[in-house]
Write an enzyme that holds these catalytic residues in place. Structure first.
Site, mmCIF file in Angstrom:
data_model
loop_
_atom_site.group_PDB
_atom_site.id
_atom_site.type_symbol
_atom_site.label_atom_id
_atom_site.label_comp_id
_atom_site.label_asym_id
_atom_site.label_seq_id
_atom_site.Cartn_x
_atom_site.Cartn_y
_atom_site.Cartn_z
ATOM 1 N N GLY A 20 0.826 -1.192 0.000
ATOM 2 C CA GLY A 20 0.000 0.000 0.000
ATOM 3 C C GLY A 20 0.866 1.251 0.000
ATOM 4 O O GLY A 20 0.505 2.272 0.597
ATOM 5 N N LYS A 21 2.001 1.155 -0.686
ATOM 6 C CA LYS A 21 2.911 2.299 -0.744
ATOM 7 C C LYS A 21 2.219 3.505 -1.380
ATOM 8 O O LYS A 21 2.421 4.646 -0.977
ATOM 9 C CB LYS A 21 4.137 1.920 -1.579
ATOM 10 N N THR A 191 10.249 -7.175 13.921
ATOM 11 C CA THR A 191 10.875 -6.054 13.206
ATOM 12 C C THR A 191 12.049 -6.484 12.326
ATOM 13 O O THR A 191 12.591 -5.684 11.577
ATOM 14 C CB THR A 191 11.413 -4.996 14.198
ATOM 15 N N PRO A 193 12.561 -8.362 9.556
ATOM 16 C CA PRO A 193 12.564 -8.135 8.094
ATOM 17 C C PRO A 193 12.720 -6.657 7.752
ATOM 18 O O PRO A 193 13.402 -6.299 6.784
ATOM 19 C CB PRO A 193 11.192 -8.656 7.645
ATOM 20 N N GLN A 195 14.353 -4.432 9.511
ATOM 21 C CA GLN A 195 15.771 -4.085 9.720
ATOM 22 C C GLN A 195 16.611 -4.474 8.506
ATOM 23 O O GLN A 195 17.469 -3.730 8.045
ATOM 24 C CB GLN A 195 16.321 -4.815 10.953
ATOM 25 N N CYS A 392 -18.094 3.688 -21.280
ATOM 26 C CA CYS A 392 -17.331 3.426 -22.500
ATOM 27 C C CYS A 392 -17.865 2.179 -23.220
ATOM 28 O O CYS A 392 -18.864 2.266 -23.926
ATOM 29 C CB CYS A 392 -15.841 3.324 -22.169
ATOM 30 N N GLY A 394 -19.456 -0.053 -21.920
ATOM 31 C CA GLY A 394 -20.792 -0.192 -21.344
ATOM 32 C C GLY A 394 -21.821 0.688 -22.043
ATOM 33 O O GLY A 394 -23.008 0.363 -22.080
ATOM 34 N N GLN A 396 -21.305 1.620 -25.372
ATOM 35 C CA GLN A 396 -21.361 1.057 -26.728
ATOM 36 C C GLN A 396 -22.278 -0.158 -26.767
ATOM 37 O O GLN A 396 -23.104 -0.295 -27.683
ATOM 38 C CB GLN A 396 -19.943 0.679 -27.180
ATOM 39 N N HIS A 521 -14.840 7.999 -19.414
ATOM 40 C CA HIS A 521 -14.610 7.265 -18.165
ATOM 41 C C HIS A 521 -14.753 8.241 -16.998
ATOM 42 O O HIS A 521 -13.739 8.718 -16.474
ATOM 43 C CB HIS A 521 -13.217 6.639 -18.168
ATOM 44 N N GLU A 523 -15.264 7.758 -14.065
ATOM 45 C CA GLU A 523 -14.688 7.281 -12.798
ATOM 46 C C GLU A 523 -13.356 7.966 -12.485
ATOM 47 O O GLU A 523 -12.959 8.071 -11.335
ATOM 48 C CB GLU A 523 -14.504 5.754 -12.827
HETATM 49 N N1 GLN Z 1 -13.310 -1.485 -26.740
HETATM 50 C C1 GLN Z 1 -13.998 -0.245 -26.874
HETATM 51 C C2 GLN Z 1 -13.255 0.723 -27.777
HETATM 52 O O1 GLN Z 1 -12.075 0.566 -28.010
HETATM 53 C C3 GLN Z 1 -14.248 0.380 -25.519
HETATM 54 C C4 GLN Z 1 -13.006 0.757 -24.787
HETATM 55 C C5 GLN Z 1 -13.236 1.059 -23.336
HETATM 56 O O2 GLN Z 1 -14.224 0.643 -22.753
HETATM 57 N N2 GLN Z 1 -12.334 1.789 -22.726
HETATM 58 O O3 GLN Z 1 -13.831 1.646 -28.283
#
Ligand code: GLN
Length: 550
Positions: A20-21, A191, A193, A195, A392, A394, A396, A521, A523
């Protein structure tokens, strides 16, 4: 040239990988930001790949896309979520990039007839890149994470670069992250490892100024003392980083131990007060994370049959974090359910498990496997009115689904899977091909941030609360403009388009509690304090579904 005022914190890891660096680096960045400093992050990855774009997410973790189109290590995403705002692609340095530059320069006669050698030219290029990142961000502090574990053959040259930084300037501090195991048969925190790993670091000429001790529980005073003596680090600079319920807790644990003041002291910087409002809202977030009770179940549908040892969490980390941010802001405890779409291809009856989800996401993806199962799940979510977000791929596949089942375009598909489909509703656009061929990326993908205009009166427009938005992209295929009329006539709404109106960036189905797809995206732009609007909307819809199911 190094940047005048910048201070550098170099973080290495020892004992084992997967410590978890990235979260430690992010938490250091966060506490310095709490002091009002401008902080940026650099991740150094010791592989030959030029970037993460060519690496398998199921082995290496998610490919995080920066606003300027970098395909970077997932840690860059963690830095952005914790402290760094927006990072450029230059925040991720790989061995491949470093060697590539040095070799190109040699071919250009830029070394003026000198013998070009691993030492000093490779570490010199590493330093040049780090200083460049500092300058570009006008940073007060740069936190640099050296990937891998001390003792690995691959990262020696990066340690060497860091050592050079320290001997040429007095503004470098080393933080070494170690692990203290508690073996079952002994029941005691060991401790040794740690060290050994410090000794290994010292063989590379680096004396750590701070030790961050990861462990299942907090490190006690006795062990801090021991580490201090054996590792030649003041006891006050041994910082405990126990396992936490939520990673967002770690900056507060660091503040509690005065890590921020010790860091400033080490740099001989004058002490500053913490920005109390920012700390307070971070504390509120952590309190909320730990106390929210009402669960909300989000199904993430993918092709998860070849997962081996890797964790799904890593290859979809930004999607998961975006779900969490939104859920917490809705006062809910998120539960992610991983759904293998291939199972639906074998048995349609299994689709009914989606009834138990409060929302469904089909995230980004590539290739044919599991695609029909994903489309089946999308049909189910559309017909059964389950809140749906398509990211993306999803989006399409949601367009393909709608074309086939609502617009009467039998056999519609994306040409990624079926180049001969009767109805190529998703395709590579000719002008897009040209544009991409001309672009600097060389690759054939649309990468990085692009603007979209949102249509008045749509759900997407209401959620974002503004007419022009920017989200990040990573894909080759687009909605085929030849089909837009027919899809719209059948009820699909393209609620966001590129400013020239040629690219369909957002879609929605009006007569549905929540059905949104985006070519982007979103996210990647979600933050713990500021969830992405599309995820927030999804979780709100999920919350209502939860309530009505009870
Ligand atoms: N495979 C799709 C494309 O290249 C979607 C890519 C993705 O979901 N990032 O357009």
């Amino acid at each position: 040239m190094p940047h005048r005022k910048t201070r550098y914190i170099v973080v290495t890891g020892g004992v084992l990988s997967g410590l978890g660096k990235g979260v430690v680096v992010s938490s250091i960045g966060r506490i310095l930001s709490f002091l009002g400093y401008k902080v940026t992050g650099v991740k150094i990855d010791p592989y030959i790949n030029m970037d993460a774009g060519t690496m398998r997410p199921t082995e290496h973790g998610e490919v995080f896309v920066t606003y300027d189109g970098g395909e970077t290590d997932q840690d860059i995403g963690t830095y952005e979520r914790f402290f760094a705002g927006r990072l450029s692609r230059t925040a991720n340095i790989t061995t491949g990039q470093v060697y590539d530059t040095v070799i190109r320069r040699e071919r250009n006669l830029e070394y003026a007839g000198k013998c070009v050698e691993v030492i000093p030219h490779i570490p010199e290029e590493v330093r040049r890149r780090i200083y460049g990142a500092a300058r570009a961000n006008d940073a007060d502090f740069v936190v640099i994470e050296i990937g891998g574990t001390v003792g690995d053959y691959q990262n020696v040259l990066f340690l060497e670069a860091a050592r050079h930084m320290k001997i040429t300037r007095n503004n470098v501090v080393f933080v070494h992250v170690v692990y203290l195991p508690v073996p079952n048969n002994i029941g005691e925190m060991k401790t040794k490892p740690a060290q050994h790993s410090v000794r290994q670091l010292m063989e590379n000429g680096i004396q750590p100024d701070f030790l961050v001790a990861r462990s299942s529980r907090p490190v006690d005073e006795i062990r801090k003392e021991k580490l201090s003596i054996f590792c030649n680090t003041p006891k006050g600079n041994v910082i405990s980083a126990p396992d936490v319920e939520s990673i967002y807790e770690l900056p507060l644990i660091f503040l509690g131990q005065g890590f921020h003041t010790s860091l400033l002291k080490k740099f001989h910087a004058s002490l500053r007060p913490l920005r109390s409002a920012e700390v307070a809202s971070w504390k509120r977030l952590v309190r909320r994370i730990k106390t929210v009770k009402d669960e909300v179940t989000v199904g993430i549908i993918g092709k998860y049959f070849d997962i081996g040892d890797f964790t799904l969490e890593d290859s979809y980390v930004s999607v998961i974090e975006a779900v969490k941010h939104a859920a917490w802001h809705c006062g809910m405890r998120p539960v992610v359910r991983w759904i293998d779409s291939k199972a639906y291809e074998k048995s349609r009856a299994r689709l009914s498990e989606l009834d138990g989800c409060d929302a469904v996401i089909v995230p980004g993806g590539f290739g044919a496997s599991g695609v029909e199962g994903k489309i089946m799940a999308i049909t189910y979510a559309r017909e059964k009115r389950i809140p749906y977000l398509g990211l993306c791929y999803g989006m399409q596949l949601a367009v393909v689904e709608y074309a086939r089942h609502a617009a009467g375009l039998k056999g519609a598909h994306t040409t990624e899977i079926d180049p001969k489909t009767r109805h190529p509703v998703i395709d590579i656009l000719p002008e897009q091909k040209e544009l991409l061929a001309k672009s600097d990326y060389g690759a054939t993908m649309r990468l990085g941030e692009y603007p979209a205009r949102l249509a008045e009166g749509t759900l997407v427009r209401r959620l974002y609360g503004k007419p022009l938005v920017h989200e990040r992209h990573r894909h080759r295929y687009e909605v085929n403009p030849d089909y837009i009329g027919r899809l719209e006539a059948a009820g699909l709404v393209f609620s966001g388009k590129s400013p020239d109106r040629t690219l369909m960036e957002f879609m929605e189905i009006p007569d549905h509690p929540y059905f949104i797809g985006t070519q982007a995206h979103p996210e990647f732009t979600s933050r713990p304090m500021r969830p992405n609007p599309l995820f927030f909307g999804l979780l709100q819809a999920a919350k209502s579904r939860r309530r009505s199911r009870r």
